[in-house]
Design an enzyme around this catalytic site. Structure first.
Site, PDB file in Angstrom:
ATOM      1  N   ASN A 133     -65.661  -0.247  18.764  1.00 55.94           N
ATOM      2  CA  ASN A 133     -65.251   0.614  19.955  1.00 55.94           C
ATOM      3  C   ASN A 133     -66.049   0.260  21.059  1.00 55.94           C
ATOM      4  OD1 ASN A 133     -67.963   1.426  18.967  1.00 55.94           O
ATOM      5  ND2 ASN A 133     -67.304   3.801  18.672  1.00 55.94           N
TER       6      ASN A 133
ATOM      7  N   ASP B 250     -81.613   0.471  15.776  1.00 61.73           N
ATOM      8  CA  ASP B 250     -81.426   1.590  15.280  1.00 61.73           C
ATOM      9  C   ASP B 250     -81.489   1.729  13.956  1.00 61.73           C
ATOM     10  OD1 ASP B 250     -79.433  -0.312  14.527  1.00 61.73           O
ATOM     11  OD2 ASP B 250     -77.895   0.363  15.819  1.00 61.73           O
TER      12      ASP B 250
ATOM     13  N   GLU C 183     -72.710   5.124  21.239  1.00 53.91           N
ATOM     14  CA  GLU C 183     -71.450   5.399  21.293  1.00 53.91           C
ATOM     15  C   GLU C 183     -70.648   5.701  22.595  1.00 53.91           C
ATOM     16  OE1 GLU C 183     -70.042   4.584  18.589  1.00 53.91           O
ATOM     17  OE2 GLU C 183     -70.564   5.707  16.698  1.00 53.91           O
TER      18      GLU C 183
ATOM     19  N   HIS D 229     -69.337  -0.023  21.172  1.00 56.01           N
ATOM     20  CA  HIS D 229     -70.751   0.140  21.141  1.00 56.01           C
ATOM     21  C   HIS D 229     -71.844  -1.112  20.851  1.00 56.01           C
ATOM     22  CE1 HIS D 229     -70.934   1.259  16.476  1.00 56.01           C
ATOM     23  NE2 HIS D 229     -71.559  -0.121  16.586  1.00 56.01           N
TER      24      HIS D 229
HETATM   25  C1  GLP Z   1     -73.459  -1.379  13.824  1.00 56.97           C
HETATM   26  C2  GLP Z   1     -74.755  -1.494  14.289  1.00 56.97           C
HETATM   27  C3  GLP Z   1     -74.882  -2.424  15.417  1.00 56.97           C
HETATM   28  C4  GLP Z   1     -74.127  -3.484  14.966  1.00 56.97           C
HETATM   29  C5  GLP Z   1     -72.618  -3.488  15.094  1.00 56.97           C
HETATM   30  C6  GLP Z   1     -71.831  -4.558  14.721  1.00 56.97           C
HETATM   31  O1  GLP Z   1     -72.697  -0.083  13.893  1.00 56.97           O
HETATM   32  N1  GLP Z   1     -75.205  -0.134  14.763  1.00 56.97           N
HETATM   33  O2  GLP Z   1     -76.084  -2.793  15.689  1.00 56.97           O
HETATM   34  O3  GLP Z   1     -74.550  -4.537  15.906  1.00 56.97           O
HETATM   35  O4  GLP Z   1     -72.320  -2.093  14.774  1.00 56.97           O
HETATM   36  O5  GLP Z   1     -71.647  -4.398  13.044  1.00 56.97           O
HETATM   37  P1  GLP Z   1     -71.031  -5.808  12.483  1.00 56.97           P
HETATM   38  O6  GLP Z   1     -71.725  -7.083  12.685  1.00 56.97           O
HETATM   39  O7  GLP Z   1     -71.244  -5.255  11.100  1.00 56.97           O
HETATM   40  O8  GLP Z   1     -69.729  -5.615  12.738  1.00 56.97           O
END
Ligand code: GLP
Length: 253
Positions: free
Chosen positions: A145, A76, A152, A147
């Site tokens: 959440n 992403d 989302e 995702h």
């Molecule tokens: C983000 C990214 C995801 C990531 C996830 C967890 O928003 N879009 O690809 O894996 O949320 O993030 P974190 O590892 O900082 O908790």
């Protein structure tokens, strides 16, 4: 019928980073022709650090082969951030992977967050993944959440690569990189969809920290549904969930 995700519980974040980095290396060695699917975020930071160390320790010929054959697609990107913006995922990959490994940046692909037509860019990016044969090993973090990528909730299992609005929950979760201000987090992003993620041959869901214990448990143990996009992983035949003791919490089994 698939038997569902395999849980690999490990003691702490360092053990998780070691295990994921080793799998990335094996993937490049065993399936050099298959693109890697990469994630950003805090969970992945120690993973890429350890991966860079493992690559640095390879015999020269092997390291050269790994660089030459490299092909990855990130999940992403934020809409509106240039790759030169330090808060962009492109900058994160440059800093964590391209520079430490000496990779050709053209082989480390991400959606173009500056594209004038984000919906068209998402279609182009999804088509590029398909043209490369689809993802071999897909790394995933987990949003609070539920995702994965930026899929989302609510999100069907068939959602393709697309541009979409980020939820308030996600803008809060990711605010740290934006001076702690959720309003400064871009409102939109381009993400590979559940469709491309579920089409990957192998998936590693990487989850660390107590804050993720409840959502992880619900994604793995409750019936899959659009309100927790990661729960669709239960339908995939080859998912390993690499988790530390804190994220395992009580009750996941
Ligand atoms: C983000 C990214 C995801 C990531 C996830 C967890 O928003 N879009 O690809 O894996 O949320 O993030 P974190 O590892 O900082 O908790």
């Amino acid at each position: 019928m698939p038997s569902g995700p395999t849980l690999l519980p490990l003691g702490d974040g360092a053990a998780v980073a070691e295990a994921v980095a080793q799998r990335m290396l094996l993937e490049r060695q065993w399936h050099p022709d298959r693109p890697l699917g990469l994630a950003t975020g805090r969970t992945m930071e120690p993973v890429y650090r350890r991966f860079a160390e493992l690559v640095a320790a390879l015999p020269q010929g092997e390291a050269e082969r790994l660089r030459r054959d490299w092909c990855s697609f990130n999940l992403d990107a934020y809409v509106g951030l240039a790759p030169s913006d330090p808060r962009s995922f492109a900058a994160e990959m440059e800093q964590r992977l391209v520079q430490p490994l000496g990779l050709d940046p053209r082989r480390v692909r991400l959606p173009d967050g500056l594209a004038a037509d984000p919906a068209g860019e998402a279609r182009r990016y999804g088509a590029a993944v398909a043209a490369a044969g689809g993802i071999g090993l897909q790394l995933l973090g987990l949003g609070l959440n539920g995702h994965v990528g930026f899929n989302e909730p609510p999100c069907p299992a068939t959602a393709p690569c697309r541009a979409l609005e980020l939820s308030e929950a996600t803008r809060h979760q990711n605010a740290a990189a934006f001076g702690g201000d959720p309003a400064a987090v871009p409102a939109r992003a381009i993400t590979l969809g559940m469709a491309e993620i579920l089409a990957a041959e192998r998936i590693l869901l990487v989850v660390t920290g107590a804050a993720k214990a409840a959502i992880l448990r619900s994604c793995l143990q409750e019936p899959p549904g659009p309100e927790r996009p990661a729960s669709w992983l239960q339908h995939h035949p080859d998912v390993t969930v690499i988790v530390d003791a804190a994220a395992l919490g009580a009750g996941v089994n």
